[in-house]
Design a protein around this motif. Structure first.
Motif, short mmCIF file in Angstrom:
data_model
loop_
_atom_site.label_atom_id
_atom_site.label_comp_id
_atom_site.label_asym_id
_atom_site.label_seq_id
_atom_site.Cartn_x
_atom_site.Cartn_y
_atom_site.Cartn_z
N CYS A 1 0.78 -1.24 0.06
CA CYS A 1 -0.04 0.00 -0.03
C CYS A 1 1.00 1.20 0.04
CB CYS A 1 -0.98 0.02 1.33
SG CYS A 1 -1.86 -1.41 1.32
N GLU A 2 0.37 2.20 -0.77
CA GLU A 2 1.24 3.56 -0.53
C GLU A 2 1.25 3.81 0.75
OE1 GLU A 2 -0.63 6.70 -2.91
OE2 GLU A 2 -1.64 5.01 -4.07
N LYS A 3 2.49 4.46 0.95
CA LYS A 3 2.74 4.92 2.57
C LYS A 3 2.01 6.34 2.71
CE LYS A 3 6.44 1.80 3.47
NZ LYS A 3 5.34 0.81 2.83
N THR A 4 2.23 7.03 1.62
CA THR A 4 1.59 8.54 1.72
C THR A 4 1.04 8.83 0.37
OG1 THR A 4 3.76 9.64 0.94
CG2 THR A 4 3.51 9.41 3.37
N PRO A 5 0.03 9.66 0.43
CA PRO A 5 -0.52 9.99 -0.83
C PRO A 5 0.02 10.57 -1.88
CG PRO A 5 -2.17 10.69 0.88
CD PRO A 5 -0.60 10.50 1.62
N LEU A 6 -0.27 10.52 -3.09
CA LEU A 6 0.39 11.50 -4.19
C LEU A 6 0.18 12.85 -3.86
CD1 LEU A 6 -0.23 9.20 -7.37
CD2 LEU A 6 1.78 9.25 -5.91
N VAL A 7 1.16 13.76 -4.39
CA VAL A 7 1.00 15.04 -4.16
C VAL A 7 1.14 15.73 -5.81
CG1 VAL A 7 1.97 17.16 -3.14
CG2 VAL A 7 2.18 15.09 -2.01
N PHE A 8 0.09 16.73 -6.08
CA PHE A 8 -0.05 17.25 -7.19
C PHE A 8 -0.08 18.73 -7.04
CE2 PHE A 8 -2.11 13.10 -7.75
CZ PHE A 8 -1.32 12.76 -8.84
N ASP A 9 0.63 19.39 -8.01
CA ASP A 9 0.79 20.85 -8.20
C ASP A 9 -0.28 21.15 -9.29
OD1 ASP A 9 1.53 23.43 -8.22
OD2 ASP A 9 3.08 23.20 -9.35
N ARG A 10 -1.36 21.95 -8.80
CA ARG A 10 -2.45 22.03 -9.86
C ARG A 10 -2.63 23.59 -9.90
NH1 ARG A 10 -5.04 17.98 -6.45
NH2 ARG A 10 -5.14 16.11 -7.28
N GLN A 11 -2.66 24.25 -11.24
CA GLN A 11 -3.00 25.57 -11.19
C GLN A 11 -4.20 25.77 -12.37
OE1 GLN A 11 -1.29 27.92 -9.26
NE2 GLN A 11 -0.48 26.24 -8.32
N ILE A 12 -5.00 26.54 -12.02
CA ILE A 12 -6.01 26.78 -13.11
C ILE A 12 -5.46 27.90 -13.90
CG2 ILE A 12 -8.37 27.88 -13.27
CD1 ILE A 12 -9.37 26.33 -10.92
N THR A 13 -5.38 27.60 -15.42
CA THR A 13 -4.81 28.55 -16.22
C THR A 13 -5.88 29.33 -16.97
OG1 THR A 13 -4.78 26.78 -18.11
CG2 THR A 13 -2.64 27.30 -16.55
N LYS A 14 -7.08 28.79 -17.13
CA LYS A 14 -8.22 29.56 -17.99
C LYS A 14 -9.57 29.05 -17.47
CE LYS A 14 -9.61 30.48 -22.68
NZ LYS A 14 -9.21 30.13 -24.15
N VAL A 15 -10.56 30.13 -17.41
CA VAL A 15 -11.82 29.73 -17.11
C VAL A 15 -12.66 30.31 -18.15
CG1 VAL A 15 -13.61 30.04 -15.51
CG2 VAL A 15 -11.30 29.68 -14.68
N GLU A 16 -13.58 29.47 -19.09
CA GLU A 16 -14.21 30.05 -19.95
C GLU A 16 -15.60 29.62 -19.88
OE1 GLU A 16 -14.79 29.19 -24.69
OE2 GLU A 16 -13.12 28.21 -23.81
N VAL A 17 -16.41 30.63 -19.53
CA VAL A 17 -17.84 30.45 -19.44
C VAL A 17 -18.65 30.69 -20.74
CG1 VAL A 17 -19.73 31.32 -18.19
CG2 VAL A 17 -17.89 31.36 -17.05
N GLN A 18 -19.05 29.43 -20.94
CA GLN A 18 -19.45 29.71 -22.47
C GLN A 18 -20.91 29.96 -22.70
OE1 GLN A 18 -18.53 25.52 -23.87
NE2 GLN A 18 -16.26 26.24 -24.47
N SER A 19 -21.69 29.67 -21.68
CA SER A 19 -23.11 30.06 -21.58
C SER A 19 -23.55 30.02 -20.24
CB SER A 19 -24.03 29.12 -22.51
OG SER A 19 -24.08 27.73 -21.97
N ASP A 20 -24.82 30.34 -19.93
CA ASP A 20 -25.28 30.24 -18.63
C ASP A 20 -25.21 28.68 -18.00
OD1 ASP A 20 -25.92 32.83 -18.39
OD2 ASP A 20 -28.06 32.62 -18.75
N THR A 21 -25.15 27.53 -18.88
CA THR A 21 -25.20 26.26 -18.23
C THR A 21 -23.76 25.59 -18.57
OG1 THR A 21 -26.39 25.76 -20.31
CG2 THR A 21 -27.71 26.18 -18.26
N ARG A 22 -22.94 26.16 -19.21
CA ARG A 22 -21.75 25.29 -19.49
C ARG A 22 -20.54 26.30 -19.46
NH1 ARG A 22 -19.70 21.12 -23.12
NH2 ARG A 22 -18.15 21.76 -24.23
N ALA A 23 -19.48 25.65 -18.97
CA ALA A 23 -18.03 26.48 -18.92
C ALA A 23 -16.85 25.23 -19.09
CB ALA A 23 -17.99 26.93 -17.46
#
Length: 196
Positions: A94-116
């Motif tokens: 079993c993994e001893k410690t969880p994996l670590v991820f570096d996550r960065q949001i680079t763009k948010v595109e709101v395409q309509s009131d109901t989709r992004a």
């Protein structure tokens, strides 16, 4: 994920042959930590960040379920060790410690009131395991990470956002591909050496 949790819980209930308090304690703490996370979905970026927090916290559940499953399977591995040498018996670790991820949001595109669409850049920040070889190509790949794309939808402006598709753009595919492809029924044509 739900299937993994259910299998682990069933194993805990059926085993009864190990210290219930210790096993239940670790799993209960991991489940409690996930339960304490607020699953906010009031905007596309907040929804994706909440998703990441839940995914990271659930890694501890996977570790605790793995430990429980190994305890349940101990008689099986004991029998195999009577019949073959150690390298042929893969008890698993079993993994001893969880994996670590570096996550960065680079763009948010709101395409309509109901989709992004939310685009992010993700790197695996977990140090290599002892003895692992990180050649120049692997090092560059680790440093570069991969772009990910999250499609979010909602019923109307009063509803919360939900992730409906996650895709990654890996260097070897040169195109967006589904990170959660639909499982296809197996035709069971492979012999699988580890089962023989």
């Amino acid at each position: 994920m739900k299937r993994l949790i259910i299998i682990g819980a069933a194993a805990l209930i059926l085993s009864g042959c190990f210290d219930r308090e210790q096993t239940a304690g670790g799993l209960a703490r991991a489940v409690s930590a996930v339960g304490a996370i607020e699953a906010a979905n009031n905007s596309p970026d907040v929804t994706v960040k909440s998703w990441w927090r839940v995914k990271d916290a659930s890694a501890n559940i996977r570790i605790e379920v793995c430990k429980s499953n190994l305890k349940v399977a101990a008689p099986y591995f004991g029998k195999l060790s009577q019949l073959a040498e150690g390298r042929l018996i893969t008890e698993g670790e079993c993994e001893k410690t969880p994996l670590v991820f570096d996550r960065q949001i680079t763009k948010v595109e709101v395409q309509s009131d109901t989709r992004a669409v939310v685009t992010a850049h993700i790197k695996n920040a977990t140090p290599p395991e002892d003895g692992a070889v990180l050649d120049a190509e692997a090092k560059k790949s680790k440093e570069d990470g991969e772009p990910f794309q999250y499609v979010l939808e909602r019923q109307d402006t009063k509803s919360g956002w939900k992730i409906t598709k996650i895709s990654s753009f890996s260097s070897y595919t040169k195109d967006w591909r589904d990170a959660y492809p639909k499982d296809e029924p197996s035709n069971n044509r492979y012999v699988y050496g580890s089962f023989q």
